[in-house]
Scaffold this motif. Structure first.
Motif, PDB file in Angstrom:
ATOM      1  N   ARG A 312       0.834  -1.204   0.000  1.00 51.01           N
ATOM      2  CA  ARG A 312       0.000   0.000   0.000  1.00 51.01           C
ATOM      3  C   ARG A 312       0.870   1.257   0.000  1.00 51.01           C
ATOM      4  NH1 ARG A 312      -5.507  -0.910   1.083  1.00 51.01           N
ATOM      5  NH2 ARG A 312      -5.860  -3.127   0.731  1.00 51.01           N
ATOM      6  N   HIS A 313       0.338   2.315  -0.630  1.00 49.67           N
ATOM      7  CA  HIS A 313       0.992   3.634  -0.630  1.00 49.67           C
ATOM      8  C   HIS A 313       0.113   4.536   0.227  1.00 49.67           C
ATOM      9  CE1 HIS A 313       3.078   1.852  -4.017  1.00 49.67           C
ATOM     10  NE2 HIS A 313       1.917   1.687  -4.630  1.00 49.67           N
ATOM     11  N   SER A 314       0.546   4.813   1.451  1.00 47.53           N
ATOM     12  CA  SER A 314      -0.362   5.486   2.387  1.00 47.53           C
ATOM     13  C   SER A 314       0.301   6.661   3.083  1.00 47.53           C
ATOM     14  CB  SER A 314      -0.859   4.495   3.440  1.00 47.53           C
ATOM     15  OG  SER A 314       0.216   4.117   4.282  1.00 47.53           O
ATOM     16  N   PHE A 328      -3.391   5.505  -1.535  1.00 45.09           N
ATOM     17  CA  PHE A 328      -3.245   6.018  -2.893  1.00 45.09           C
ATOM     18  C   PHE A 328      -3.013   4.860  -3.858  1.00 45.09           C
ATOM     19  CE2 PHE A 328      -2.056   9.263   0.074  1.00 45.09           C
ATOM     20  CZ  PHE A 328      -2.628  10.417  -0.427  1.00 45.09           C
ATOM     21  N   THR A 329      -3.515   5.020  -5.093  1.00 43.86           N
ATOM     22  CA  THR A 329      -3.389   3.933  -6.068  1.00 43.86           C
ATOM     23  C   THR A 329      -2.056   3.958  -6.796  1.00 43.86           C
ATOM     24  OG1 THR A 329      -4.576   5.325  -7.649  1.00 43.86           O
ATOM     25  CG2 THR A 329      -5.859   3.670  -6.476  1.00 43.86           C
ATOM     26  N   SER A 330      -1.242   4.981  -6.564  1.00 47.51           N
ATOM     27  CA  SER A 330       0.103   5.015  -7.137  1.00 47.51           C
ATOM     28  C   SER A 330       1.088   5.459  -6.057  1.00 47.51           C
ATOM     29  CB  SER A 330       0.167   5.957  -8.346  1.00 47.51           C
ATOM     30  OG  SER A 330      -0.220   7.270  -7.993  1.00 47.51           O
ATOM     31  N   ARG A 331       2.365   5.237  -6.297  1.00 45.14           N
ATOM     32  CA  ARG A 331       3.404   5.480  -5.302  1.00 45.14           C
ATOM     33  C   ARG A 331       3.433   6.955  -4.883  1.00 45.14           C
ATOM     34  NH1 ARG A 331       9.024   6.641  -5.793  1.00 45.14           N
ATOM     35  NH2 ARG A 331       8.718   6.793  -8.051  1.00 45.14           N
ATOM     36  N   ASP A 334       6.074  12.507  -2.581  1.00 44.68           N
ATOM     37  CA  ASP A 334       6.366  13.392  -1.450  1.00 44.68           C
ATOM     38  C   ASP A 334       5.074  14.092  -1.037  1.00 44.68           C
ATOM     39  OD1 ASP A 334       7.789  14.670   0.485  1.00 44.68           O
ATOM     40  OD2 ASP A 334       9.161  15.712  -0.852  1.00 44.68           O
ATOM     41  N   PHE A 335       5.115  14.789   0.093  1.00 40.73           N
ATOM     42  CA  PHE A 335       3.944  15.554   0.535  1.00 40.73           C
ATOM     43  C   PHE A 335       4.404  16.713   1.402  1.00 40.73           C
ATOM     44  CE2 PHE A 335       4.714  12.858   4.161  1.00 40.73           C
ATOM     45  CZ  PHE A 335       4.240  13.543   5.266  1.00 40.73           C
ATOM     46  N   VAL A 355      -0.444  16.026  -1.378  1.00 41.43           N
ATOM     47  CA  VAL A 355       0.300  14.798  -1.656  1.00 41.43           C
ATOM     48  C   VAL A 355       0.563  14.690  -3.156  1.00 41.43           C
ATOM     49  CG1 VAL A 355       0.339  12.278  -1.417  1.00 41.43           C
ATOM     50  CG2 VAL A 355      -0.872  13.683   0.281  1.00 41.43           C
ATOM     51  N   LEU A 356       1.834  14.541  -3.511  1.00 41.07           N
ATOM     52  CA  LEU A 356       2.203  14.265  -4.893  1.00 41.07           C
ATOM     53  C   LEU A 356       2.424  12.765  -5.027  1.00 41.07           C
ATOM     54  CD1 LEU A 356       3.057  15.270  -7.744  1.00 41.07           C
ATOM     55  CD2 LEU A 356       5.406  15.299  -6.894  1.00 41.07           C
ATOM     56  N   ALA A 357       1.504  12.091  -5.711  1.00 40.63           N
ATOM     57  CA  ALA A 357       1.679  10.673  -6.023  1.00 40.63           C
ATOM     58  C   ALA A 357       2.231  10.561  -7.439  1.00 40.63           C
ATOM     59  CB  ALA A 357       0.347   9.936  -5.897  1.00 40.63           C
TER      60      ALA A 357
END
Length: 960
Positions: A312-314, A328-331, A334-335, A355-357
């Protein structure tokens, strides 16, 4: 002087061309491809995103956008804004540092690269000695602190990038006052984090990878405190008052450390494993935000149990008893947190989590109950499901625009009403002169409506066609539903969802009539849906009709996918575009062309087998026409069999070459000199290879065989009210062009309005034109007596166009991949042609009529053809004389998907995909230009300005 002028050179026309045509790439819409770094300036209220291709993009208030590109095209690893300045520093993966500035010129701000620098060690030192891992811009705005893999911290002067060697902090200096049992050189390897004290700019916190943390006194050049962590360090964060800091670690824990005024050995206040006791993933970044009510916000990335949630990417948010792990559905790249930047404020009071995924930007409102997401005004995730087609509609009437926005607002009720929090800079671009829509079709069966009027591509409304069909997924499933006792408390956020329930749902063609509100969409499995706009939710039955395109053909068997199964009975639809009829093509092949005439209430559709006409008012099929050639078995195999056919065609090409070579040897006989034979063979090989070149510079237009594959593939459909039978009576007509260079023309009899429901629409084939060179027909156009293209349906009724001239003779323009040809109507005799391929060695991929207005006067405009070729060039060709006006290189010829995705607008602009998630916008017109124009003013610097750039607001230093 006349004899010195080139033939056809007209100085007046050349001046007019300069007033009409100008090529500019203006703005990139969508989400940056492969983002790699994030930065934020609370002082400027601007966000920066870096990419793996070396691009850097700055965003503020809607319309405030800047873009820069590093020459090296290396990955941007870190971005740091200089405190209280319009400057930022980027670190690339080649270890180079770059200083960028926002400078004002011509009344607008521009992003420019000022300096570049690479840290170099002493001769013979290993690369790790100067490999930068952490960057800290000091609040004095005079220096940068650079932490390295070797554990040394170098001090670099700004803006010159001069290394201040006497101020270097070495591992040896750090270890001098360490307790003897911890005095290990390896504990000072790899600087993981550098943080400035929020209240004392003369102190910085240094975090080393192995867990050692040091508070360093810059004035006295010594360590005042050592903090010994037992786990591998990931990151550090200061609390606002500077009395404590937080460290987060590889084992999924975080620790609070007190900072006392004396020199006692500090002990951790508390060590917490939020998702323990089982082994957890690393917490790579953490924030501790204070609030007025005393309960802090603890926000961190990672920390999930490895065994069950390691994939998971959380990012988790904890506030008192509230706890949510945003999934999040992608990696996650950074945030950062947006909070009070006023240095006099006592508390942080965070307002938003940004959040930048890898595939989208997500903003969470931390002020509202339930922490809802904020609808972004830009950086839209265009590829939340892969884009399969696009369609542009210019100058939307206000009433239709408002109805689409109303339908979209009902879909956005779950979004926060919070204003967009990243609001730096001022947009000074003029307001868009008209309302434009860009419609994108997607692999999951959705159509998205984007406001393409200005710089920001903003989602207005999303239409889904899935409800009409039976699929494995239930559309009522709620992905965000949580059980009361579920742990960890995961909540899915974002819109990126690359997985389609069924690839047959994919949208292939879209046609919107802006005057009537009718919309036609066609898909991968031969489905054609006709819809109308409804302002309220409704439940109704969708009528079905089947169009058998293989009528009267025997011995054919479709080997491709099956048609989609439809729902029986009434279907519930939300407000917006609602389908009222479904036409299913048989065989269920991909729909390759689509046309809608809302005045006659007709929709035409074509596949690789033929085309049909459907009356969507009476809901009756008018006719179908099979265009399949008897030898064209490939059209029956479906899209999944193309690989086999490609191998087969390559094999046949090489066999032909081999046969030609053998026959040439036989003709020469065996008595020739061996060297002559060898030379002849070499020459033949060279000629054969030249023949096989993909994009020759010059070639003749050669007639193609009727047996070539996909000759029946219908490339274009066109409705026209013109003279087809004789020159005295005009009538409605439907034109179709195929891949084999055939044009079919059908006369239509549409009953008058008062008998429209009583009498059927009738059609009769009137013409069939076979182009001699059999090149695919990509465009058909009828010009009226004034040589003007016929207006769109209902355009004259809405007083937005002159009535077409029906007194003079009409002309038919047929555009094939290789030439443009004008015929007279109704005799269909050849009048004029332009052989594009013979001269340029290129093929037409897209063509449209565009209106170009003069930038010098509002009184002059003209219609020309905008043409995109397979070489990526855009050519403007005059009507009706087919003279090449100008040529611009636009897309790289190797970018096949970019060329295929290009769409022109009615007023000389265009869009094409430069990546799966980004549209490049360009303009061919001097008058119609949409580009960012914005200004960033320096805000007033308050006293004690080092508080503005508290370490927590900067992009965290991450591992290289």
């Amino acid at each position: 002087m006349r004899r010195f002028l080139r033939p056809g050179h007209d100085p007046v026309r050349e001046r007019l061309k300069r007033d009409l045509f100008q090529f500019n790439k203006t703005v990139e819409h969508g989400f940056p491809h492969q983002p790699s770094a994030l930065g934020y300036s609370p002082f400027l209220r601007l966000m920066a995103i870096g990419t793996r291709s070396g691009a850097i993009k700055l965003y503020g208030a809607p319309g405030v956008e800047f873009m820069g590109l590093h020459e090296e095209n290396n990955t941007v690893m870190q971005i740091h804004f200089i405190p209280d300045q319009c400057q930022l520093v980027t670190l690339l993966d080649d270890n180079s540092l770059h200083l960028w500035s926002l400078k004002q010129q011509g009344g607008a701000s521009e992003l420019r690269e000022e300096h570049r620098f690479t840290l170099k060690g002493p001769p013979g030192s290993p690369p790790s000695a100067t490999q930068v891992t952490a960057v800290l811009p000091h609040s004095s705005r005079e220096v940068l602190y650079l932490g390295t893999e070797s554990g040394s911290i170098f001090v670099v002067e700004l803006p010159s990038f001069r290394v201040l060697e006497d101020r270097t902090i070495t591992p040896e200096a750090v270890l001098q006052r360490m307790p003897e049992d911890n005095c290990n050189r390896r504990s000072c390897e790899l600087v993981e984090a550098l943080r400035e004290h929020p209240k004392n700019p003369d102190q910085i916190l240094i975090g080393y990878s192995r867990g050692l943390i040091v508070l360093w006194d810059l004035q006295n050049n010594k360590a005042t405190h050592h903090f010994l962590g037992s786990q591998q360090l990931e990151n550090l964060y200061w609390q606002r008052d500077g009395s404590k800091f937080i460290s987060c670690h590889y084992d999924g824990s975080y620790t609070q450390w007190p900072v006392s005024s004396d020199n006692r050995q500090p002990e951790p206040l508390e060590n917490t494993v939020p998702y323990g006791p089982f082994p957890c993933k690393a917490i790579s970044k953490i924030y501790w935000q204070t609030t007025k009510n005393g309960l802090p916000y603890i926000i961190f990335q990672g920390g999930m149990p490895r065994a069950s949630y390691g994939d998971r990417h959380s990012i988790s948010v904890i506030h008192g008893s509230q706890q949510t792990a945003f999934d999040f559905t992608s990696r996650v790249i950074d945030f950062f947190i947006i909070f009070t930047s006023d240095p006099a404020a006592e508390f942080d009071d965070p307002s938003a989590l940004v959040v930048l995924a890898e595939e989208e930007l997500v903003v969470i409102d931390l002020k509202s109950a339930g922490w809802p997401a904020v609808h972004p005004p830009y950086l839209a995730s265009l590829h939340c499901s892969a884009i399969t087609c696009s369609h542009h509609v210019s100058n939307i009437p206000l009433k239709l625009w408002e109805r689409i926005i109303s339908a979209g607002s009902k879909q956005n009720v779950h979004y926060s009403s919070m204003p967009w929090p990243i609001d730096g800079g001022t947009n000074i671009a003029p307001d868009p002169p008209q309302r434009d829509l860009l419609l994108t079709g997607h692999e999951d069966g959705t159509v998205r409506f984007w406001d393409a009027s200005g710089v920001c591509l903003h989602l207005l409304y999303k239409l889904s066609t899935v409800r009409v069909f039976l699929t494995d997924a239930d559309p009522n499933d709620n992905m965000n539903t949580l059980g009361e006792d579920e742990w960890p408390p995961l909540r899915k956020v974002g819109t990126f969802d690359p997985y389609s329930d069924d690839p047959r749902l994919g949208i292939q063609k879209i046609y919107l009539c802006k005057y009537s509100g009718y919309l036609a969409v066609a898909g991968t499995a031969g489905q054609v849906l006709v819809m109308e706009l409804n302002d309220e939710d409704a439940e109704h039955v969708v009528d079905h009709a089947e169009a058998d395109l293989l009528q009267d053909q025997e011995g054919y068997r479709w080997k491709g996918h099956e048609k989609l199964k439809t729902r029986d009975g009434p279907v519930q639809f939300e407000a917006g575009f609602q389908p009222f009829v479904l036409v299913q093509c048989q065989p269920p092949a991909v729909v390759t062309s689509l046309a809608l005439h809302s005045e006659w209430k007709l929709v035409a559709f074509g596949t690789s087998h033929g085309f049909g006409l459907f009356d969507h008012q009476q809901k009756q099929l008018v006719f179908v026409k099979c265009t399949l050639h008897p030898s064209d078995q490939l059209a029956l195999e479906g899209p999944l069999s193309r690989v086999k056919s490609l191998k087969k065609s390559l094999r046949q090409s090489f066999r032909r070459i081999r046969r030609s070579r053998v026959s040439s040897r036989k003709r020469r006989g065996g008595g020739g000199n061996a060297s002559e034979v060898q030379e002849a063979n070499a020459k033949f090989d060279q000629d054969a290879l030249q023949e096989m070149e993909l994009a020759p510079v010059q070639r003749k237009i050669e007639a193609r065989s009727a047996e070539d594959s996909f000759t029946g593939f219908v490339r274009t459909l066109y409705f026209a009210d013109t003279f087809l039978r004789d020159s005295s009576r005009h009538c409605p007509s439907l034109w179709a062009g195929t891949n084999g260079g055939t044009v079919y023309a059908f006369c239509l009899r549409v009953p008058p309005a008062e008998r429209r429901m009583d009498e059927p629409v009738r059609a009769e084939q009137a013409k069939e034109i076979q182009l001699m060179h059999r090149a695919p027909v990509v465009g058909i156009l009828v010009l009226d007596g004034r040589s003007t293209p016929l207006p769109e349906p209902l355009e004259v009724a809405h007083d937005l166009s002159k009535s077409p001239d029906m007194q003079g003779s009409h002309q038919l323009l047929v555009v094939s991949e290789e030439q443009f040809k004008v015929f007279t109507l109704p005799k269909v005799s050849s009048k004029l042609k332009l052989k594009l391929t013979a001269l340029e060695g290129c093929r037409v991929r897209k063509v449209t009529v565009a209106n170009f207005g003069s930038c010098k006067t509002d009184d002059y405009s003209e219609n020309d053809l905008a043409v995109l070729t397979n070489l990526g060039d855009i050519q403007i060709i005059s009507l009706p004389f087919l003279k090449l006006q100008i040529r611009y290189p636009c897309i790289r010829k190797e970018d096949v998907s970019g060329i295929a995705s290009c769409v022109f607008t009615k007023y000389g602009q265009g869009f094409y995909l430069i990546s799966p998630s980004e549209f490049e916008r360009f303009s061919l017109s001097t008058k119609w230009l949409v580009e960012p124009r914005c200004i960033v003013d320096m805000p007033e610097v308050t006293s004690n300005n080092h508080v503005h750039n508290r370490p927590g607001t900067e992009n965290a230093a991450r591992k290289s």
